[in-house]
Write a protein that holds these residues in place. Sequence first.
Motif, short mmCIF file in Angstrom:
data_model
loop_
_atom_site.label_atom_id
_atom_site.label_comp_id
_atom_site.label_asym_id
_atom_site.label_seq_id
_atom_site.Cartn_x
_atom_site.Cartn_y
_atom_site.Cartn_z
N HIS A 78 0.80 -1.22 0.00
CA HIS A 78 0.00 0.00 0.00
C HIS A 78 0.84 1.27 0.00
O HIS A 78 0.27 2.37 0.02
CB HIS A 78 -0.95 0.00 1.21
CG HIS A 78 -2.05 -1.01 1.07
ND1 HIS A 78 -2.98 -1.23 2.06
CD2 HIS A 78 -2.36 -1.87 0.06
CE1 HIS A 78 -3.82 -2.18 1.65
NE2 HIS A 78 -3.45 -2.59 0.46
N ALA A 79 2.15 1.15 -0.04
CA ALA A 79 3.02 2.33 -0.06
C ALA A 79 3.14 2.85 -1.50
O ALA A 79 4.23 3.05 -2.03
CB ALA A 79 4.40 1.98 0.51
N ILE A 80 1.98 3.10 -2.12
CA ILE A 80 1.96 3.38 -3.55
C ILE A 80 2.55 4.74 -3.92
O ILE A 80 2.91 4.96 -5.07
CB ILE A 80 0.53 3.26 -4.12
CG1 ILE A 80 -0.43 4.24 -3.43
CG2 ILE A 80 0.03 1.82 -3.97
CD1 ILE A 80 -1.83 4.26 -4.05
N ALA A 81 2.67 5.64 -2.96
CA ALA A 81 3.28 6.94 -3.24
C ALA A 81 4.77 6.94 -2.96
O ALA A 81 5.42 7.99 -2.97
CB ALA A 81 2.59 8.03 -2.42
N GLU A 82 5.34 5.75 -2.71
CA GLU A 82 6.77 5.61 -2.38
C GLU A 82 7.44 4.61 -3.34
O GLU A 82 7.87 3.54 -2.91
CB GLU A 82 6.91 5.11 -0.94
CG GLU A 82 6.17 5.91 0.10
CD GLU A 82 6.90 7.18 0.47
OE1 GLU A 82 8.11 7.26 0.20
OE2 GLU A 82 6.25 8.09 1.02
#
Length: 200
Positions: A78-82
Amino acid sequence: MNESLRRELLEMARLDDKTRAELADTGELFKAGYEPRMARVHKRNARRLRRIIQSVGWPGTDLVGPDGAKAAWLVLQHAIAEPELVRRTLPLLEAAVRAGAADPAHAAFLEDRIRFFEGRPQRYGTQLDWDADGNLSPGEVEEPERLDDRRLAAGLPSLGKQTEEARNRAMAEGERAPVDHKAYLSARDEWARRVGWRTR
């Protein structure tokens, strides 16, 4: 076994699930764009997971048990912005799989996640998105004639079963296909460029 780390990872995953469920219940999760409250939870969890990985490497089943390792994977997924964190961690997760300290399906999902956001064909078909006909579908898959073998080797269910489950969940939560599919794809791809998944 690091019990305190296991509990921390489980709490991170619990917060993610709780926030998602609350936003799905109100319909806010499915509005256009990356819902800000969900984004904040993902960012906070990713920041902590990065420090954990820097300290102990990938927190596999040998360190935090199966449920703790699954929680760590969920946070990473879920760390899609990283994108830098996700890309850099995939080899660590793959090494943990080879050592018997991680679920092969987790590595398969993560590799597909990277490929999906980069705009490349998936290897396992795990990432579903809305197609032009208004259905959740896996999209383009590399070497589709070998897909079933790859999924079997990773311990994944059939693509048909996964797709049916994803569609049923979307329906149960009230998620609907975008009204303007072209605008949806354009916004998704622009976001992927903005956060660093794509260069063009």
